[in-house]
Structures are given as structure tokens and as C-alpha cells.
Write an enzyme that holds these catalytic residues in place. Structure first.
Site, short mmCIF file in Angstrom:
data_model
loop_
_atom_site.label_atom_id
_atom_site.label_comp_id
_atom_site.label_asym_id
_atom_site.label_seq_id
_atom_site.Cartn_x
_atom_site.Cartn_y
_atom_site.Cartn_z
N ASP A 16 0.85 -1.18 0.00
CA ASP A 16 0.00 0.00 0.00
C ASP A 16 0.88 1.22 0.00
OD1 ASP A 16 -2.64 -0.68 -0.15
OD2 ASP A 16 -2.70 -1.35 1.93
N GLU A 32 -4.80 15.33 6.40
CA GLU A 32 -4.57 16.31 5.32
C GLU A 32 -5.06 17.68 5.75
OE1 GLU A 32 -6.57 14.66 1.99
OE2 GLU A 32 -5.34 12.84 2.03
N ASP A 40 -9.71 -5.20 2.60
CA ASP A 40 -8.50 -5.90 2.15
C ASP A 40 -8.65 -7.41 2.28
OD1 ASP A 40 -6.95 -3.73 1.47
OD2 ASP A 40 -6.23 -3.44 3.53
#
Lengths: 690, 582
Positions: A315, A356, A530
Site C-alpha cells: 500500500d 490532510e 482488504d
């Protein structure tokens, strides 16, 4: 798991191992290893021969009973040394298991009989069933593995990870799984029980490190077959030597047929006892190395497969790049101050708790000293990110500030009659080409500029990928980014390939494609999405911080939740195979010297001419044979540290690796016994033992 | 070594090497189902054969079916050869009026020829009628050779195919191998041999008057000698090409009517090594990587050449006993020098030694000199070459599949040493392959050791050991090495045509043949079912000098470790007991 208790020569472990070496003399234990079982039978036989020789007048067999005793004793040592090697490897595992077990004490569980009313009843943890809901409050131990369905709490997982910093566990998302035996430190959790008592994560882990459940891996089985075949050949060689020598004595008219004692000694020296004795220790030590690296493998097979991996799926986020993208630059459009853009961006990010969003605030503070104002009186309305608008922002003082992907903001301002300025469009494209993520900021219908978010590639990661390439492993970066961004980061990090805009389905397809081409694929993952890919991959490392589903689907769990751990796992897998291969080669190469020691000695009386084969010029036939047997036993002990540590692995090409190992273990295996046997012979002669 | 020796050996090996590529390519074509040139002539006949047998040409077999076909053909062959020997007295083409062969000898010979061993406990011209020689023995020379090649091709298909359970059709492989490879080659060779004076005739033995009367076995003076002739050239051609080795005459290729000139000797020698060497290239062609084939040929040569030199040097040095008596053993323009006992003067030291090494390296077994009379070292080498499992060239097909078994073991060992599950030509080597490989290596080895052990301690075995000292043991060891590894050559001096040796040796021949073939076919089946893994940087290349060296080391070490004690009590102690030459 404490990392200190596994030192190679822990005196406590040593003491226990010595005791275990004798306990393992049980024939049922011996029978598990055919090579060593043959030595075991040889020891019994020579002991009987020694007892017999005591009753006989000297000279009837041509060998002193002291010699027979010497051989018998050293054969027993050979068996004991093999037991010791296995015991010491198990000892290291047991030490780890013991510290785990201490956290498995019976705990009481607060079972919820009524979720709404929070009515609980106290039951022993062992009585819990699948699907039961339990309430765990601060200071209590989580009674079983499960999934958090309500609440947020910090949990001390040091019992299994060795990491003292607590981790956050909360319902929903990828941090919802908890492990039995760990402790809630603050707040509370409602946990749905996902495993039965005795099958919990901790239980499996203990079984694994104790070696109780250790199954032989495919390569180990194949090697065992090869060793058994070699043992059989040598058994035949030795067994037929008796008739040959009987005949030779007849035709030469001198000497005696070879004695049973010498035959047994010859057999034990020739049989691949070195590798036979160390084989299981190598396997156990490999698993120990893995758990020392804080990785829990569900099977030895997975560890071995790790050595064979051709393709590594990694990843991007967290593995190749540092956590999350970070804001690095404000690019205002013409006519707007950079500070004004920064301020607007700052405001829009105030309620954005993502990494972010925070990085934008941090950048604004760093560049322009902007601080979070007390906004309560301004009565801001925060607009959270939604998948539909793909924007987030704030409406404050009648200003509607938004930030988001270029297309989303463009659509937004167009509806308000605005437009996306050409210089902003250019900046957006430039940022994307450079691997960054552009976020466009707008105020009402006007576009203010662009924030550049960039992935920071981890230091040293490029070198690790270069290493992997040398090992013949291809690295593929998986990312949700668009292809342009992905390509830029891939180039910067030095991966061989990338999968952009990856969905769980695309990941699964990619793995299947590689496997169809005959490749072995390894990947790491943590999220529930996943799980299918993890289940499909040959080597699947789930992060311990991940969901229960991911952990169930993987065949290894990394307790440190460190995705680059895969590289270490590959190393350990390769080391495991290499140690077996190298010691096998060493063991077989040793036989040459032993022949030169024993053959002339065994036929000294029948064919004195064979003395010419005695290259080592050993002092007497008896001492030659005894020296070979002693060398054969001592070499096992000498190689125990190597078996536990593993042959060192450097990422060079396969041919280079083979050349190095052949030189050390092949050529070394030829030469070492010549020296060793000669030295032992000289010592024996010096003390007049034989 | 003399310059002459170097030149002769280089010439022979150079010629051999030159033939490898074209013939190897042709054989790959034949087994891949395309040989346009020959199919133009024999294609209709081939198809007619399949139709007559009720066989669709493309019928693919699983390894079990393939193995069943191999066994049934061998069983059928065995019965036919046995029966023909037992009833030859009543059948035509028996100009010498030979009676039926004894049951134990017939049994031994039938096993011997169906297993491609061609051990001969009998004297050919004095035992077998022309009909038996042609219909039983020569036919088997073709069939057993074609069967060996078929099994090799099946194994190659195991490497080249992926995720399937079929490995080809045995009957098709046998027919094509015979029609397109063995028949054309032996026709050419037979004609060439006839041109050199090898006989091809159905006449009764010629009676010739001796120039000087000799004392016969019964003690009477004999004035005439009966010289047998027969369809020799046709049998000799295939005896060499098919690594069979069973001579028409008792003296085999030392007989002047079987191998009259140095040229016929060179041709036959090349024929011995021709197909086994060329099959390496066939392998490379079929697996799509010629380097793999060259690597195997290199491995064979690396063992072959030093051993060849050793024999030539040992024989050229001669017997130190004679040397100490002042006998001139030096090579000169008028004599070969060295140890000429048991060797033909028209072949000398070099061509006898070369033949001895070639015939035992390849599992041929024909001789042009008597191996029993070699110096201890000169005799040790042929014996050890057989004990290596007949993998240095070896029998047609069987040699290469034997070496591939060793290659699998080598790959396994080296795979472990580089930390990767071993793979060979893209196929992962697992526990099943190792089990079968172990069986294939163990079986012949065990038969040599056990057979010799039983022989030296049983009265029936020791009764016909005529040589004293360790040499008697060497002879027994040689016999079992030869039979177990399907070679067929012998140290004479052992009376092997007794019920004991006929039975024991036949048994070892059977085990040595089929306990290798069956595991090989099992491996072929298992490999064919596997996926093919593409090679990456982590894959160990198997065409490099490093791998060749390791393969050679494995073959040599296994051979040495298994047989060093036995050899020490035979040829090695013989050698060490020789007086020093002064």
C-alpha cells in the site's frame, strides 16, 4: 512479548535444555526423526556390545571393551546433542510463550444481557459464546477476541505487541478489533465476541511459539525424504560391508571381519546426522526469529512461502509514503494574496480532522502565523466532506468557503456563475503531474487558488526496493490515486510497478493475474475491504491494528503494524531455507573425510595396503574411528548457534548466493573434518585414550 | 599421454560433438510430431500401424497409462524372447543346429534384452540360432532402446507441459523412435560396417583347416576350426546405436568379423555415444532453451574426459610387475606398449581404453577388449562409471532421464541454499518429486550392494569366483554393477552362466530398469500437472558452469559415497597392492 528474554545463551534456557535433552530420549520422541532414530538404535546396540565385551576374554573380538565403551558413549552424546539443539530452540519459544501466558489468566467478563439497558451479568471468560456482547470498562481486561460495536477506548496491547504506548480502539472503521488479554485503560467498550475460548488469538500465538502445533513445511518434508534416502543408502553401504569384509578376510587369509561396533560407528558418521540433528531446531528457530520480529505466523508454511515471494504488493500510504499527504504550498490565482488564500484554506480546514486537513492548518500557521480563532461567536456552519459533492468547507460571516478536487470545485463555482481561472487549471495539472494532490479553494463563486498536497516518500525506502529487486522480488505499489499521481510517486520511490485507482476488486484481480502467471504474491493489509485480497495472496500480512476480518484472512499478523515488515519476513523465510540447505551440504561433504579416516582403520589387518588412504596419518585404527565419531558428535554442538541464528542472508543474485554458500558450506564441509578429526586424534593420542 | 592418444581421442570426441546438434534437432522433431522428410516415406506406414492397432494417433496418456504401456510391452517382449530361445531347435534359420537354451539362461537373456542391458551369460554363436538372434535379440535391441527414449520424452513433456495430466502416447513414441531414428541410423551404419568386412550371411559355419593343429577342450588334436557367420552387421549396428551391447559373437566387438578394422571400430564407438549425447540437445530443443541441453552434455563430458584420460594413462603405464622384469612397455611406432593383455593389437591401448570408458559410460556394454585384464585403475573406472547410475551419457533415453533425476536433486539442494523453493525449468520441485528421485537413485544402488553381498557369502555365489584375492571380489562387484545399471559388459573370469547368477542378475536388471523408469514417469506426470513458474532474478539459472559443476559434484559424491567401501576392497586395494615400478 519481551524482547530481552530470548538471548541466545540464556543460562536458564540452557539449564532447561540440558534436562530436556535427557527427557527426549523417550523412543516415541526419537521416532519422529528417522535419521536420529537410527543413531539412537546404534547407541543402544553398541551399549549392548560393550556389556557383552565385558564378559568376554580380551582378544575374541579384537577390540578392547574400552574402545566399544568410547564409541557407545559418544553415540549417546550424538543423540543427546541433537536433543539439546531441539530443546534449546524450543526453550526460546517457551520463554516467549510464558510471558504471553501470564496475560491469559482467567478473567471475569461482564456479559450484556440487554444492550439498551446496559444490564450485565458476571460470567467467567471461558463461558463466553460467539456473538455474546461484553462490556469492558477502564482497568478491565478484554475477555476474548472480538469486534468493538460501541464506544472508544485506549487499550494497552503490550501483552502481545510489547509496545507500551496504548492504542485507540473504536467501533466502525479499521480499528475495531480487540484482542483477548489486552487491557482497557480509559473509557469503555462494548465488544462482540468473535472467537471461542481456547481458539483466541493469544492461544494460537502461544501454541505457535511453543512449537506445539508446528507442522512440517513442504520443503522440510522434501528434505526429510532426501535425508531418509541418504540414510538408507548408508545403511545399505554399511550392512553390505560386513559380507564384503567376511569374503575379503577369506581370500586374503588375514585379519578379522569388520566388527559390529565399527560398522555402527561408520554408519553414524556417514548418515546425515549433522543436518538430521539440527533440522527441527532450525525450523523452530525460524519461527522464533519471526516472533522476535513481532510477527505471528499462522503456519510455518507461510514463513517458507515468504522466502519464495516473487511479487510484493505494498500500500502506498504508510508503507511507501509517510502516513498521509501533507500540504506543502499555497498557489493563489492572479489577483489574490497568498495570505488570503492561506486564510481561506485555514478556515475551510478547521473542522477537517483528517491528517490532510490538519496539515493545511499547520502550513498556514507556519507560513503566516495564522491561529485557530475562537469561532463560536461567528457561528460557523461546517460543511463536512461528502462523497456526492467531494468538497468540504465552512460558511462563516456569510462567506461560503469550500475546498476540494478541481473538478468538484469547478462544478460548484459554475453553478454560482463563476469559473476556474486558466492559471489555476495549469497549476492543478502541474501538481498532479508531479505526484501531488491539488485542492482548489473557492470563496462563493470565486476561485482563490490551489493548495498542493504531497506524499512524502519515506527515507531509505528506495534502497530497500533496490534490495528486493536484487532478491528477484518485484514491488507493486497499490494506491487509490489517479494514474498520473501514482506514476510520479512510483518513480520517486523506485517501485517496479503500480496499481492506481485501486479498488478491492482491482487488487484481487491483480493478485489472481500474477498467480495465474505462476508468481507468488505477498501483500499487507488492515482494512476489512482488504480481506478478499489477503485471503487470495500467498503470503498475507495483516496489521494487528487492523480489523478482525483482515486478521482472519491473512496468514501472518504483524504486531507492530508496520507494513515494511514484509521485507523482513521475506528475509526470515529465505534464511530458514538457506540454513537447511547449507547444513545439508555441509553434512554430506563431511562424509568424504570420515571415509578416509574409518576405511583404512577398519581394514588395517585385512588389507594393510589400504593404509595409503589414511591421508590424515591418524595414530591408530581405534583412535581413527573414535575421532571420527567424536567429531561427528561435536560438530552438532558447534553448529547449534548457526542453526538458531540462521545462515546470514544478503540480497545478491541467486547464482552469487549459491557460489558463496557452496564455498563456505560445501568446500568448508570437505576440509573442516580433515582438520577436526586430526586434532581430536592427536588429543586422544596425547592422553592415551585410544 | 602420447600425442597419438591425444589426437585419436580428440578426433573421436570431435566427431561425436559435430553430430550432436543435427541429430538432436532431428529427434526433437520426431518426438514433437513433425519429421517431414521421413514422414513422406514412412508416414503412410506409420498411420497404417496405428490403424491396425486400433489406435488414434493423438490419444494422450496419463503417466499411469504410460507406465502400464511400458510394462506391458516389456512383459510381452520378455515372453517372446524366452519362448524363442526355448523352441529354437525346432525352428528354421538354425544352420548350426543349436538346441534349446537352458531355462535359467533363457530367463536371464530374456530379461537382459528387454531391459536394454544385454548382459550375456551365454556365448552368442554357440548358443543362439540365426532366427533367435534376429527375431528375439535384434528386435529387442530396437524395442528396448525405443522404450527408453520414449520414457525420456515423456519426462521432457512433463517439463514443457503445464497443468495437464497427460504426457504423450507411449506407442506413438516407440513407433516414431524406431521408424524415424533407430531404423534409418542402423541401416546406414550396417551398410558402412559391411563395407569394412563385418559379415552379413545366413550360411552355416565355415570349416577351415588350421595351419597348425591345436589341442581341443577334450585333449585331442584339432585340425579344423568352425568359423561361425550370420546376420552380424544388422545386429551390430543397432547393438551400438541402441546402447544394447549384446554381441553376435561371444567375443563381442573384439571379434574380427564383428569389428574388423580401425574404421569400423571408430564408427561403432561413435554409434555407442551418438544418441545419448544427441538426446541432450533434443532435450534443449524440446524445453525451448538449448542452453539447458548443452549444460547437461557439459556435465556428462566433465566426468567422462578425466576418467577417460585416467584409463588411457593407467593402461599405457602397464603392469609394474612386467616393468620390473625389464619388459619394454613404452609406446613406439611399432607397438602400443602398456598393458596389452586382453586387448586387440589392431585397436591398441588408446582405442581399447576409449571403448572401455565409452561403453560403460553409455550403458552399452559391448567390448572390444577384456575389461577383466585391465590394470586395477583401468578396471575401476568402467566399474565406477556404471555405479554412477549410467548417467554419464548412459543408455539411450535412460542415461539422460537418470541425469535429470540427479539434476532434480541438485536443483533441490541448491534451491535450499539460495533460500527459495527449488524449481527446475519453471517447475517447483516438491516432496513427491524428491521421493521418486530418491527411489530412482536408491534402487540400482541397492541392487549392486545387496547382490554382491549375497553373492560373496553364499556358496552358490562363491563357487564360480575363479580369481583369487580382491580381484575375485572386483569381478562379482562388476557383474552386479553392470546388471543393476543395465550396462551388460562383464569382467570375465566369473562363471556367470549358473542358475544362481542367471537368476540374481536377472532380478537386479529388472529392478535397475523399472524401479528407475516408473519413478521417472511418476515425476513426469507430477511435473506436467504443475504450473510453469516464469524465471525471475531470484531463480537459480540451470545452464551455468556453476550449476553444471554442482550437478557433477552431486553425481560424483553420491557415486563415491555409495561405493567407496566396496571399491576399496576390490580395485583400490588391488591397485595399492601393486609393486612399485622401479
Amino acid at each position: 512479548m519481551t524482547k530481552t528474554s530470548t538471548h541466545l545463551l540464556d543460562t536458564k534456557i540452557l539449564g532447561q535444555a540440558v534436562a530436556a535433552s535427557f527427557q527426549k530420549l523417550d523412543p516415541r520422541v526419537q521416532l519422529r526423526n528417522p535419521v536420529m532414530f537410527a543413531v539412537y538404535l546404534g547407541s543402544i546396540l553398541t551399549t549392548i556390545l560393550w556389556v557383552q565385551s565385558l564378559g568376554e576374554a580380551a582378544g575374541t573380538t579384537g577390540e578392547s571393551s574400552g574402545f566399544v565403551l568410547g564409541i557407545a558413549a559418544w553415540l549417546w552424546f550424538t543423540v543427546l546433542f541433537a536433543n539439546f539443539a531441539e530443546a534449546i530452540a524450543e526453550g526460546h519459544g517457551k520463554a516467549q510463550a510464558a510471558s504471553l501466558k501470564s496475560s491469559r489468566m482467567t478473567v471475569a467478563a461482564q456479559r450484556l444481557s440487554n444492550l439498551k439497558g446496559r444490564v450485565t451479568e458476571e460470567v467467567p471468560a471461558t463461558d463466553l459464546k460467539l456473538g455474546d456482547l461484553v462490556l469492558v470498562k477502564a482497568g478491565e481486561t478484554i475477555p476474548a477476541d472480538g469486534e468493538v460495536i460501541e464506544g472508544v477506548a485506549s487499550v494497552d496491547e503490550s501483552a502481545i505487541t510489547g509496545e507500551s504506548a496504548p492504542v485507540v480502539r473504536e467501533s466502525g472503521g479499521d480499528r475495531s478489533s480487540v484482542t483477548g488479554g489486552t487491557r482497557v485503560i480509559s473509557d469503555w467498550l462494548i465488544v462482540e465476541v468473535k472467537t471461542l475460548p481456547g481458539q483466541s488469538f493469544l492461544d494460537r500465538m502461544i501454541a505457535m511459539v511453543e512449537g506445539a502445533k508446528r507442522q512440517k513445511t513442504p520443503n522440510e518434508i522434501a528434505l526429510a525424504i532426501l535425508l531418509a534416502a541418504l540414510t538408507l543408502i548408508f545403511l545399505l553401504v554399511v550392512a553390505t560391508l560386513l559380507p564384503y569384509s567376511v569374503f575379503s578376510v577369506q581370500v586374503s587369509g588375514q585379519g578379522r571381519p569388520i566388527s559390529l561396533t565399527v560398522l555402527v560407528a561408520l554408519f553414524v558418521c556417514l548418515a546425515p546426522t549433522t543436518i538430521g540433528a539440527l533440522l527441527s531446531a532450525i525450523g523452530i528457530a525460524g519461527m522464533n526469529r519471526l516472533s522476535r520480529a513481532n510477527v505471528l505466523a499462522m503456519s510455518g508454511r507461510a514463513v517458507e512461502a515468504a522466502g519464495d515471494v516473487d511479487v510484493l504488493l505494498l500500500d502506498k500510504t504508510g508503507t511507501i509514503t509517510l502516513g498521509n499527504r501533507q500540504a506543502t504550498r499555497f498557489i493563489p490565482t492572479a489577483g489574490i494574496e497568498e495570505r488570503a488564500l492561506a486564510e481561506a484554506a485555514h478556515l475551510a480546514s478547521l473542522a477537517d480532522e483528517t491528517a490532510e486537513g490538519r496539515s493545511i492548518a499547520v502550513l498556514a500557521k507556519k507560513q503566516f502565523g495564522l491561529r485557530g480563532r475562537d469561532l463560536e461567536q461567528d457561528q460557523p456552519t461546517f460543511v463536512p466532506f461528502s462523497a456526492r459533492t467531494r468538497m468540504s468547507g465552512v460558511t462563516i460571516d456569510g462567506r461560503a468557503i469550500r475546498k476540494g478536487a478541481a473538478e468538484a470545485v469547478e462544478t460548484h463555482v459554475r453553478t454560482l456563475g463563476g469559473f476556474l481561472p486558466e492559471d489555476v487549471r495549469t497549476a492543478v495539472q502541474q501538481i498532479a503531474r508531479g505526484g501531488g494532490t491539488p485542492l482548489v479553494v473557492s470563496e462563493d463563486a470565486k476561485v482563490l487558488g490551489v493548495i498542493e498536497l504531497k506524499d512524502i516518500v519515506k527515507g531509505g525506502i528506495k534502497e530497500r526496493f533496490a534490495e528486493l529487486r536484487q532478491m528477484g522480488i518485484k514491488t507493486v505499489m497499490i494506491t487509490g490515486d489517479n494514474p498520473l499521481t501514482a506514476a510520479a510517486i512510483a518513480a520517486e520511490a523506485g517501485v517496479d510497478d503500480f496499481l492506481a485507482e485501486a479498488t478491492p476488486e482491482a487488487k484481487l484481480m491483480l493478485i489472481r493475474d500474477y498467480q495465474k502467471g505462476g508468481r507468488l504474491v505477498a501483500m499487507t493489509g488492515d482494512g476489512t475491504n482488504d480481506a478478499p485480497a489477503l485471503a487470495q495472496a500467498d503470503v498475507a500480512v495483516a496489521m494487528n491494528s487492523g480489523t478482525q476480518a483482515a486478521k482472519e484472512a491473512g496468514n501472518m499478523v504483524d504486531l507492530d503494524s508496520n507494513p515494511t515488515k514484509l521485507i523482513e519476513i521475506v528475509n526470515i523465510g529465505k534464511q530458514l531455507l538457506m540454513t537447511r540447505g547449507s547444513l545439508t551440504t555441509f553434512s554430506i561433504a563431511n562424509d568424504v573425510a570420515k571415509y578416509f579416516a574409518i576405511l583404512p582403520a577398519a581394514f588395517a589387518a585385512t588389507y594393510p595396503a589400504l593404509k595409503a588412504l589414511d591421508l590424515m596419518h591418524l595414530s591408530s585404527p581405534a583412535s581413527a574411528i573414535l575421532s571420527a565419531v567424536i567429531f561427528n558428535a561435536l560438530i552438532i554442538i558447534a553448529l547449534v548457534p548457526l542453526a538458531l541464528k540462521g545462515v546470514s542472508y544478503r540480497p545478491v543474485g541467486a547464482a552469487q548466493l549459491l557460489r558463496n554458500n557452496l564455498l563456505i558450506y560445501g568446500l568448508g564441509g570437505l576440509v573442516v573434518p580433515f582438520v577436526g578429526i586430526k586434532v581430536i586424534d592427536m588429543l586422544l593420542a596425547a592422553v592415551n585414550l585410544a | 599421454m602420447t600425442t597419438n592418444a591425444v589426437l585419436q581421442l580428440s578426433l573421436a570426441l570431435g566427431l561425436l560433438l559435430a553430430c550432436v546438434k543435427p541429430l538432436g534437432w532431428h529427434m526433437a522433431q520426431v518426438y514433437s510430431g513433425q519429421a517431414p522428410f521421413f514422414e513422406r516415406f514412412f508416414g503412410p506406414f506409420e498411420r497404417w500401424l496405428y490403424r491396425a492397432a486400433g489406435l488414434g494417433k493423438c490419444l494422450e496418456m496419463s503417466w499411469r497409462q504410460y507406465a502400464f504401456a511400458v510394462i506391458s510391452l516389456s512383459l510381452l517382449s520378455f515372453v517372446a524372447v524366452y519362448a524363442l530361445q526355448r523352441v529354437q531347435g525346432w525352428l528354421p534359420l538354425n544352420p548350426a543346429g543349436l538346441p534349446a537354451v537352458s531355462p535359467d539362461s533363457s530367463f536371464n537373456t530374456a530379461v537382459s534384452f528387454t531391459t536394454n542391458t544385454n548382459w550375456q551369460g551365454y556365448g552368442g554363436e554357440a548358443t543362439m540360432s540365426d532366427l533367435t538372434q534376429m527375431l528375439a535379440l535384434t528386435v529387442q535391441n530396437f524395442v528396448s532402446a525405443a522404450a527408453g527414449m520414449a520414457v525420456l520424452v515423456a519426462l521432457i513433456r512433463g517439463f514443457t507441459r503445464s497443468t495437464t495430466n497427460t504426457i504423450g502416447n507411449f506407442w506413438v513414441d516407440v513407433v516414431r523412435g524406431t521408424l524415424y531414428i533407430l531404423l534409418p541410423l542402423s541401416t546406414v551404419l550396417a551398410v558402412a560396417l559391411v563395407s569394412q568386412g563385418v559379415v552379413q550371411s545366413f550360411s552355416a559355419p565355415h570349416q577351415v583347416t588350421l595351419l597348425e593343429p591345436a589341442v581341443g577342450v577334450d585333449g585331442n588334436l584339432e585340425n579344423t576350426q568352425s568359423i561361425a557367420v550370420g546376420p552380424v552387421a544388422s545386429q551390430v549396428a543397432i547393438k551400438q546405436l541402441g546402447t544394447n551391447g549384446g554381441g553376435y559373437f561371444n567375443a563381442n566387438s573384439a571379434h574380427p568379423l564383428e569389428n574388423p578394422t580401425p574404421l569400423s571400430n571408430l564408427l561403432q564407438l561413435l554409434a555407442i555415444l551418438l544418441i545419448p549425447a544427441a538426446l541432450c540437445h533434443t532435450f534443449g530443443e524440446m524445453v525451448g532453451d538449448r542452453r539447458q541441453g548443452w549444460a547437461l552434455l557439459a556435465a556428462m563430458s566433465v566426468v567422462f574426459v578425466p576418467l577417460l584420460v585416467l584409463v588411457v594413462v593407467a593402461e599405457q603405464q602397464g603392469n609394474p610387475v612386467l616393468q620390473n622384469l625389464g619388459v619394454g612397455l613404452a609406446a613406439s611406432d611399432v607397438q602400443s606398449g602398456g598393458n596389452m593383455e586382453g586387448k586387440e593389437t589392431r585397436f591398441g591401448i588408446v582405442n581399447s581404453s576409449l571403448w572401455a570408458v565409452a561403453t560403460t559410460a553409455a550403458s552399452n556394454g559391448s567390448v572390444n577388449s577384456m575389461h577383466d585384464s585391465y590394470t586395477p585403475l583401468g578396471g575401476l573406472v568402467p566399474m565406477w562409471l556404471m555405479q554412477l547410475g549410467e548417467v554419464i551419457f548412459g543408455g539411450v533415453g535412460s542415461g539422460l532421464y537418470g541425469l535429470l533425476i540427479f539434476a532434480i536433486v541438485t536443483v533441490f539442494l541448491s534451491g535450499l541454499m539460495v533460500g527459495r523453493t527449488p524449481e527446475y525449468l519453471g517447475k517447483k520441485i516438491g516432496a513427491f518429486e524428491m521421493k521418486m528421485a530418491a527411489l530412482a537413485i536408491l534402487a540400482p544402488c541397492a541392487m549392486v550392494l545387496l547382490g554382491a553381498a549375497i553373492a560373496v557369502v553364499s556358496p552358490a555365489g562363491t563357487a564360480s569366483i575363479f580369481n583369487p584375492g580382491p580381484h575375485g571380489f572386483s569381478e562379482v562387484l562388476y557383474a552386479f554393477s553392470s546388471a543393476s545399471n543395465n550396462n551388460g559388459s562383464a569382467f570375465a573370469g566369473l562363471g556367470a552362466n549358473t542358475p544362481f547368477y542367471n537368476g540374481m542378475l536377472a532380478l537386479t536388471m529388472l529392478v535397475g530398469r523399472f524401479w528407475v523408469m516408473l519413478p521417472v514417469l511418476a515425476i513426469a506426470g507430477s511435473l506436467a500437472a504443475k504450473k510453469t513458474v516464469p524465471a525471475g532474478a531470484g531463480t537459480l539459472p540451470t545452464h551455468t558452469p556453476l550449476f553444471v559443476g554442482l550437478l557433477v559434484a552431486v553425481v560424483v559424491v553420491v557415486g563415491a559415497l555409495s561405493f567407496l567401501p566396496a571399491l576399496a576392497l576390490g580395485p583400490i586395494v588391488e591397485h595399492l597392492s601393486l609393486p612399485k615400478s622401479s
